[in-house]
Every structure is written in structure tokens, then in C-alpha cells.
Design an enzyme around this catalytic site. Structure first.
Site, short mmCIF file in Angstrom:
data_model
loop_
_atom_site.label_atom_id
_atom_site.label_comp_id
_atom_site.label_asym_id
_atom_site.label_seq_id
_atom_site.Cartn_x
_atom_site.Cartn_y
_atom_site.Cartn_z
N LYS A 1 17.72 -2.92 -10.90
CA LYS A 1 16.62 -2.01 -10.64
C LYS A 1 17.12 -1.03 -9.60
O LYS A 1 17.34 -1.39 -8.44
CB LYS A 1 15.37 -2.74 -10.14
CG LYS A 1 14.20 -1.78 -9.87
CD LYS A 1 12.98 -2.50 -9.31
CE LYS A 1 11.87 -1.48 -9.02
NZ LYS A 1 10.68 -2.11 -8.39
N TYR B 1 18.08 -5.71 -7.20
CA TYR B 1 17.22 -4.63 -6.73
C TYR B 1 17.95 -3.90 -5.62
O TYR B 1 18.11 -4.42 -4.51
CB TYR B 1 15.90 -5.21 -6.24
CG TYR B 1 14.80 -4.20 -5.97
CD1 TYR B 1 14.95 -2.85 -6.29
CD2 TYR B 1 13.60 -4.60 -5.39
CE1 TYR B 1 13.95 -1.93 -6.06
CE2 TYR B 1 12.58 -3.69 -5.16
CZ TYR B 1 12.76 -2.36 -5.47
OH TYR B 1 11.76 -1.45 -5.23
#
Length: 284
Positions: A160, A132
Site C-alpha cells: 500500500k 504499508y
């Protein structure tokens, strides 16, 4: 094409975890919003304010409700590597099929520290890891070089991407097999157009079918329709992401529609009437 939703964590009116509500919401997202997977215990899920026990209970409850109809990815983020490892192992035992690992926040380590943090977590379970990259929240971005080095780890499989750096994304996409997911709804189509696998969406709670239709149109080569749908979604993206934290906005909309969401936990505060009316207008 994959559309995952970064799911809110439903609470009862007294602020306690609503596990049954989470099961209902997860089912709704799959059956009514065309969701392929759910990301639990992330930022939108208020992970900073849920206990480890609540995180585990949530994963088990949603896994039971979802079965094999959608993939479950669990957040295992912490600025404490040892704690992140514990979260990862617990998530694996509870039924998660993948991990979302954010870069360590607050302490702002070097890139070498970040790399060791992530590989230590990846080595702790057999689950695939999605990185992330969200420097606006963590204070530290993953550099292109760090992403390329992490891509060599057999269990680091995706990103992500909420770094707002399309050049970096393009460079890593060109050089690795990492699966990229847009983590910023305003960039869903632009990132998808340069090779992303899909999205991990907040607006997917209320606009999942339209988001998926946009991605499908692009897959079919109908870029005109994809662009039209992207523009059609812009008001709701703006309303959910710019007027208040996305969790606050989404919970307000879900509650307004009679779906389980409940209150937010401090330091978040609930949407006021003006924000709710603005959200309703954007959805219309």
C-alpha cells in the site's frame, strides 16, 4: 483492477464499537460503491484507539456479513513486533484473508530493523502480507533495497503505497511481482498508470463507483476518460484529505447520509458545520 476501501470503524453515540453498523456499512460499500475488498483496523479505521478485542470483534462481524463477496485485509500494525504478531494471529483466526503491516512508527528503527519486524510478522501466519509504506505517519520510509529484499519473502505480496515517490514505486514494480495499491487517493490514476494493481481508497466510501470507473477506463485504453474522471474526483479528494483527517471527513459524510459511522475517538474531533458544508459541496 482492484478497489479496496480503507473502512472506518463505526461507533455508537457513546463511543462503543458498533459491530452491526460495521456489517451494514461493509455491505453498502460492496453493493453501492463497487468495492472489491475492505481494509479493517487501519489508520482510517482508528486502529490506534481501538482495543485488541474490538479489532477482533470487527473482523469477525464484517467477515460474517461479507462472506465471499469481498476480500478482508486486517491491519496488524504496531511499533512492538510482539504485539503485531499477536494482532496478526488473531486476525487470521477471526477470518481475515490478508494482513496490512505498517513500518514501525515512533521508534524509527533502521531498515534492517524494519525488515526483521516485517518478516517476523509474515512468518507468524499463513496470510499474505501487504506492506504499508507511509513515511509521513511513521517517520521512516521503506527504501527500494528493503522493498526488494522483502519481496523475496513468500508471503510478502503487495504494497500500500503512500510514500509519494513514484520513482521508487516504478523501480520496485519493474523488479518484483509485488502488487501495488495506491494509498493516496490523489495518486490513484498516476500510480495505476505505471503498473499498480489498484487502490486502497478513503474516498471509496462515497465515490467508489466513480473511482472504479476511472480504473476501468484506463484498462480499456480510454485514457482521456480516465483523466476526466480523475479530475472530476479531485474536489472530493481535496476536501476529504486536506481539511481534516480522512476519518473525520468520511464519518461526517456517512453520518450525513444516514449510514453507520458515528463519532470519532479522541484525539480526533468531529467535523464542524463549515467542514460538513464544504464536504457536501465537493460531493455535488
Amino acid at each position: 483492477m482492484t478497489m479496496l476501501v480503507a473502512m472506518v470503524t463505526p461507533f455508537h453515540t457513546d463511543g462503543s464499537l458498533d459491530a452491526e453498523g460495521a456489517q451494514t456499512l461493509a455491505t453498502y460499500l460492496i453493493e453501492n460503491q463497487a468495492c472489491d475488498g475492505l481494509v479493517l483496523n487501519g489508520t482510517t479505521g482508528e486502529a490506534p484507539t481501538t482495543t485488541d478485542e474490538e479489532k477482533e470483534t470487527l473482523i469477525r462481524a464484517v467477515a460474517e456479513a461479507v462472506g465471499d463477496r469481498a476480500t478482508i485485509i486486517a491491519g496488524a500494525g504496531s511499533f512492538d513486533t510482539r504485539h503485531a504478531v499477536e494482532l496478526a494471529r488473531t486476525a487470521e483466526k477471526a477470518g481475515a484473508e490478508g494482513l496490512l503491516v505498517v513500518t514501525p512508527y515512533y521508534s524509527r528503527p533502521t531498515q534492517e530493523g524494519i525488515r526483521h519486524h516485517i518478516t517476523t510478522i509474515a512468518d507468524a501466519t499463513a496470510l499474505p502480507v501487504t506492506l504499508y509504506d507511509i513515511p509521513a505517519r511513521t517517520g521512516t520510509a521503506l527504501t527500494t533495497d528493503t522493498l526488494l529484499r522483502l519481496a523475496e519473502h513468500p508471503r510478502v505480496t503487495g504494497v500500500k503505497d503512500a510514500a509519494y515517490d513514484l520513482l521508487k514505486s516504478a523501480e520496485v514494480l519493474a523488479a518484483t511481482g509485488l502488487r501495488y495499491y495506491s494509498g493516496a487517493d490523489e495518486l490513484n490514476l498516476p500510480l495505476y498508470a505505471i503498473g499498480a494493481t489498484g487502490v486502497i481508497s478513503t474516498i471509496g466510501h462515497v465515490a467508489g463507483t466513480t473511482t472504479k470507473a476511472m480504473l476501468h477506463a484506463h484498462d480499456q485504453g480510454d485514457t482521456r476518460s480516465a483523466t476526466r474522471l480523475h479530475r472530476h474526483l479531485t474536489p472530493i479528494v481535496s476536501a476529504i484529505t486536506t481539511k481534516a483527517p480522512g476519518t473525520v471527513a468520511v464519518k461526517a459524510l456517512l453520518n450525513d447520509r444516514g449510514l453507520p459511522a458515528g463519532p470519532v475517538r479522541l484525539p480526533l474531533v468531529p467535523a464542524d458545520t463549515d467542514l460538513l458544508n464544504h464536504l457536501r459541496q465537493a460531493c455535488e
